[in-house]
Write a protein that holds these residues in place. Structure first.
Motif, short mmCIF file in Angstrom:
data_model
loop_
_atom_site.label_atom_id
_atom_site.label_comp_id
_atom_site.label_asym_id
_atom_site.label_seq_id
_atom_site.Cartn_x
_atom_site.Cartn_y
_atom_site.Cartn_z
N ARG A 40 -6.98 -14.81 -1.94
CA ARG A 40 -6.01 -15.72 -3.00
C ARG A 40 -5.43 -16.48 -2.06
NH1 ARG A 40 -2.82 -11.14 -6.02
NH2 ARG A 40 -2.12 -12.60 -7.15
N TRP A 78 12.84 -13.09 8.26
CA TRP A 78 11.95 -13.61 6.99
C TRP A 78 11.80 -15.23 7.32
CZ3 TRP A 78 12.99 -11.27 1.73
CH2 TRP A 78 12.52 -9.97 1.85
N LYS A 121 -0.97 -5.79 14.25
CA LYS A 121 -0.55 -4.58 14.19
C LYS A 121 -1.65 -3.50 14.61
CE LYS A 121 3.02 -5.64 11.04
NZ LYS A 121 3.60 -5.08 9.56
N ALA A 146 12.28 -25.63 -4.61
CA ALA A 146 11.79 -24.58 -5.50
C ALA A 146 12.61 -24.44 -6.92
CB ALA A 146 11.73 -23.35 -4.80
N SER A 164 7.69 -5.25 3.14
CA SER A 164 6.61 -4.05 3.67
C SER A 164 7.55 -3.08 4.26
CB SER A 164 5.52 -4.77 4.43
OG SER A 164 5.84 -5.11 5.48
N VAL A 177 7.57 -21.68 -6.93
CA VAL A 177 7.52 -21.54 -5.29
C VAL A 177 6.14 -22.08 -4.73
CG1 VAL A 177 7.56 -20.10 -3.32
CG2 VAL A 177 9.23 -19.62 -5.41
N ASN A 211 -5.61 -9.88 -0.04
CA ASN A 211 -4.73 -11.13 -0.76
C ASN A 211 -5.43 -12.20 0.07
OD1 ASN A 211 -3.37 -9.75 -2.76
ND2 ASN A 211 -1.60 -9.22 -1.43
N GLU A 221 0.78 -1.25 0.10
CA GLU A 221 0.03 0.01 -0.13
C GLU A 221 0.85 1.12 0.10
OE1 GLU A 221 -3.53 -0.42 2.67
OE2 GLU A 221 -3.29 1.41 3.20
N GLU A 234 9.91 -26.34 -15.11
CA GLU A 234 9.11 -25.62 -16.02
C GLU A 234 9.95 -25.03 -17.38
OE1 GLU A 234 7.64 -22.34 -13.65
OE2 GLU A 234 6.57 -23.53 -12.28
N SER A 285 5.67 -19.66 -9.92
CA SER A 285 4.71 -20.65 -10.00
C SER A 285 5.48 -21.89 -9.48
CB SER A 285 4.02 -21.19 -11.20
OG SER A 285 5.23 -21.34 -12.22
N GLN A 344 -0.68 -0.09 15.86
CA GLN A 344 -0.28 1.13 14.91
C GLN A 344 -1.81 1.58 14.41
OE1 GLN A 344 2.53 -0.11 12.09
NE2 GLN A 344 3.58 -1.45 13.77
N THR A 357 -2.78 -2.55 8.91
CA THR A 357 -2.39 -0.93 8.46
C THR A 357 -2.26 -0.97 6.81
OG1 THR A 357 -0.17 -1.72 8.75
CG2 THR A 357 -1.34 -0.52 10.69
N ASN A 358 -2.49 -2.40 6.40
CA ASN A 358 -2.20 -2.53 4.73
C ASN A 358 -3.34 -3.14 4.27
OD1 ASN A 358 -1.27 -3.21 2.29
ND2 ASN A 358 0.46 -4.17 3.14
N LYS A 359 -4.26 -2.45 3.52
CA LYS A 359 -5.21 -3.18 2.91
C LYS A 359 -5.19 -4.27 1.93
CE LYS A 359 -8.36 0.76 2.89
NZ LYS A 359 -8.38 2.08 1.87
N LYS A 360 -4.05 -4.09 1.32
CA LYS A 360 -3.94 -5.08 0.22
C LYS A 360 -3.49 -6.30 0.90
CE LYS A 360 -2.59 -2.85 -3.89
NZ LYS A 360 -1.51 -1.73 -4.13
N SER A 398 3.75 -11.49 3.15
CA SER A 398 4.83 -11.42 3.68
C SER A 398 4.95 -10.23 4.76
CB SER A 398 5.94 -11.38 2.62
OG SER A 398 7.10 -11.36 3.07
N GLY A 399 5.27 -10.32 6.00
CA GLY A 399 5.45 -9.32 6.75
C GLY A 399 4.35 -8.92 7.63
#
Lengths: 455, 223
Positions: B108, B37, B148, A266, A373, B77, B105, A34, A273, B75, B151, B98-101, B15-16
């Motif tokens: 998905r 990570w 979060k 992976a 992020s 991964v 997601n 975002e 592929e 693909s 925040q 804090t992150n709409k995306k 992620s995150g």
């Protein structure tokens, strides 16, 4: 009057480029994040817009569009703005965002970022010393001083990317280098991965139960932290917590193994592929291209070596040389001026478009690979910086591909830089980069089959 | 200690967003000091008392599989990740308030996990459309957790919480909003702790249901 018309044309195109940069940022780079700091997006788009305008002005120069004095004016203005952005704004914002990420220093963001910027300026200035890039006639804060340093960094980047690209391109396209991967290999690796996860789980179950019984019995597990903690734990330790630390170490090792296995799996899927892709028509076409590119790559390395060894910098550009050859050796007569203008336009246009496209694609891939992020803002700003420097040095180097009459404006605007130095520097770094890429790819390629083809 | 067939719960999210911190908090009741990570998948185990407080109380292990990565991964991964989606009993969907995306997601992510077989044969294109009917049909226990929370400024809280309530409704799931660096949110007896306990209990009820009723949601082991 014509100045106004010319300026409005240039400014309209700048706005168009700005819009394109904005869209690229939103759709490609920041797909999964975002945008909270619009300053970052604006800076990126502005850098992109002004860089593209420089290329546009070169094209106008060749085609003879617009008034010569207004072109000169816009060149100067463009250059000033770009230098302002690359040297003042972007580094300052990078420092600011880096400091904002660190929680401790949150209060004193502004003074610390100013300090970081001053350090950057110091090193940036020092960069100019070992290089013979200027004739010693100029004052401290002239455009030539700044451009020369930006040029050094940009040319290094360009040469690194070209070297790696020239080697990597045939390696990726040609299927000769593809390792043979079967489904059984993948399944075997997956089974190993799941087995490792099972072992980790059983150990964690033991640890969880041990912690629970300790908690119920009232003991407390103190992880040995720090030097004195470790000393203390040697003498006074409950048997339960000793066990736990041991098992924790085993678990850490197993988790590292599971990560390795995941990455290898992976990798195998990716290779599989690629094998499938190479059997399609597109794949065969790229395979064919790969052979051409490898020849081109070898030729470029050869030319770079020759240039360095024989201390030779090309005096004439490819267009004029090509025309000379056709006129003198093949005896074909044609209107030199007319054709040289059009051919150099096409040639320079192709160079510009492919380098912009190549850079944007590389930047996007890079961004996806390393951003998270928290750091996305900083990374985008770094990419904007790299992009700006890359484009400025492209202008420096493109001068060599243009016939003499069109070089004048670049020479006029950029001042008395030692252009030959930059070409020599490009050749050196290109050679180093290409050779080390070959070495690196060779090692990576050799190491992989041994891991997977084990019985 | 009943040693049951494994009880496996996936923890999915961008992620995150804080999945590793969340899992650490749930399993070890401590805040994760140095989050880094997650490569591949990291597993942790929680000891859970099923039907706590009743005479039928039993203790089980629940495995929390924290799968790393993003929805937009290559693909190859995704195919590698699919190996972790075997025989799953429940899913915890984690998003960042804090992150709409990251909230968007989640659709998905759930498609990827619930359609594991289709991902492997590359028939399904996960481009964000999701099927309401599939979720209405879905009997696998889902839990939506927003992280979060600290925040989010007080004034924006109401708007954010309304949005997440809609999200949880779409998934037909319970929702919890918290801050993974503060164990207070999951303190024993708080409403969040009760919701989590109920979610884990649901896992067992789902497990104990006869196979006939679990029509579409047990996966074949890879042959």
């Amino acid at each position: 009057m014509s100045f106004l018309i010319d300026s409005s044309i240039v400014i309209t195109s700048q706005i168009l480029f700005f819009g394109f940069g904005w869209l690229f940022f939103m759709r490609q780079l920041f797909k999964d994040y975002e945008v909270r700091q619009y300053a970052v997006q604006v800076i990126f788009s502005v850098t992109f817009a002004f860089s593209c305008t420089m290329f546009e002005l070169i094209i106008f120069e060749i085609l003879g569009v617009l008034n010569s004095s207004s072109r000169y004016f816009h060149w100067k203005m463009n250059l000033c703005v770009i230098l302002l952005i690359l040297i003042f704004m972007v580094p300052f914002y990078i420092g600011y965002f880096v400091v904002s990420n660190i929680r401790l220093l949150h209060k004193q963001r502004l003074p610390i970022s100013c300090l970081l910027w001053l350090t950057f300026m110091y090193f940036f200035w020092k960069l100019g010393d070992p290089f013979p890039i200027l004739s010693p006639k100029h004052g401290i804060l002239s455009i030539e001083q700044l451009i020369s340093r930006v040029g050094v960094i940009g040319v290094t980047l360009m040469a690194l990317l070209s070297g790696f690209g020239a080697v990597n391109c045939p390696y990726t396209y040609m299927s000769y280098f593809l390792r043979n991967v079967t489904d059984t290999d993948i399944l075997a690796l997956e089974r190993r991965l799941l087995q490792t996860m099972d072992v980790i789980i059983s150990k964690k179950k033991r640890m969880a139960m041990a912690r629970r019984t300790m908690f119920q019995r009232g003991e407390v597990h103190n992880k040995p932290s720090g030097f004195w903690g470790i000393l203390k734990s040697v003498t006074t330790s409950a048997p339960g917590s000793e066990n736990l630390t041991l098992i924790q170490q085993e678990v850490d090792a197993l988790e590292e193994l599971s990560r390795q296995l995941f990455l290898e799996t992976a990798d195998l899927y990716a290779t599989k592929e690629r094998i499938e892709y190479s059997k399609t028509f597109k794949g065969k076409y790229f395979n064919f291209l790969g052979y051409f590119f490898s020849i081109y790559c070898v030729w470029k390395i050869f030319m770079a070596t020759i240039n360095i060894v024989f201390d030779r910098v090309g005096k004439t550009d490819p267009v004029t040389r090509g025309i000379e050859i056709t006129v003198n050796y093949l005896g074909i007569q044609f209107d030199v001026k007319f054709w040289s203008q059009h051919i150099s336009f096409i040639l320079v246009g192709i160079i510009i478009v492919t380098s912009i496209r190549g850079l944007l694609i590389t930047l996007t891939k890079f961004f996806y690979a390393i951003s998270s992020s928290k750091s996305s803002n900083v990374i985008v700003l770094l990419l904007a910086q790299i992009m700006g420097m890359y484009f400025v040095s492209s202008v420096l180097l493109i001068r060599m591909s243009m016939p003499l009459e069109y070089r004048t404006i670049i020479t006029e605007v950029l001042g008395e830089l030692q252009f030959n130095f930059y070409h020599r520097w490009f050749d050196v770094i290109f050679l180093v980069s290409a050779l080390s890429s070959i070495l690196f790819l060779y090692l990576a390629h050799k190491q992989a089959p041994e891991k997977h083809m084990a019985p | 200690m009943a040693s049951l067939d494994r009880v496996k719960v996936l923890v999915l999210g961008d992620s995150g967003v804080g999945k590793s911190s969340l899992v650490h908090l749930l399993c070890q009741n401590q805040v994760l000091g140095n989050p880094s990570w997650t490569v591949g998948c990291s597993v942790d185990v929680r000891v859970h008392d099923y039907k706590e407080g009743t005479p039928e109380e039993k203790t089980y292990y629940i495995e929390l599989w924290d799968v790393g990565g993003s929805v937009g991964s290559a693909s190859s991964v995704k195919s590698t990740r699919a190996v972790f989606y075997n025989s799953v009993n429940g899913i915890i969907l984690v998003h960042d308030l804090t992150n709409k995306k990251s909230s968007q997601n989640l659709y998905r992510w759930s498609m990827e996990a619930l359609n594991r077989d289709l991902v492997l044969t590359r028939v399904l294109v996960t481009n964000g459309d999701y099927d309401r009917e599939q979720f209405a049909d879905n009997q696998m226990p889902l839990l939506v957790i927003g992280t979060k929370l600290d925040q989010i400024h007080e004034t924006k809280r109401h708007e954010v919480l309304t949005r997440t309530a809609f999200l949880a409704e779409d998934f037909n799931a319970e929702e919890i909003n918290l801050d993974c660096t503060n164990p207070r949110y999951l303190a024993a007896g708080s409403s969040n702790a009760v919701k989590i306990s109920r979610f884990f209990d649901k896992l067992f009820e789902y497990l104990f249901t006869p196979v006939i009723l679990q029509k579409s949601l047990t996966w074949k082991e890879s042959a």
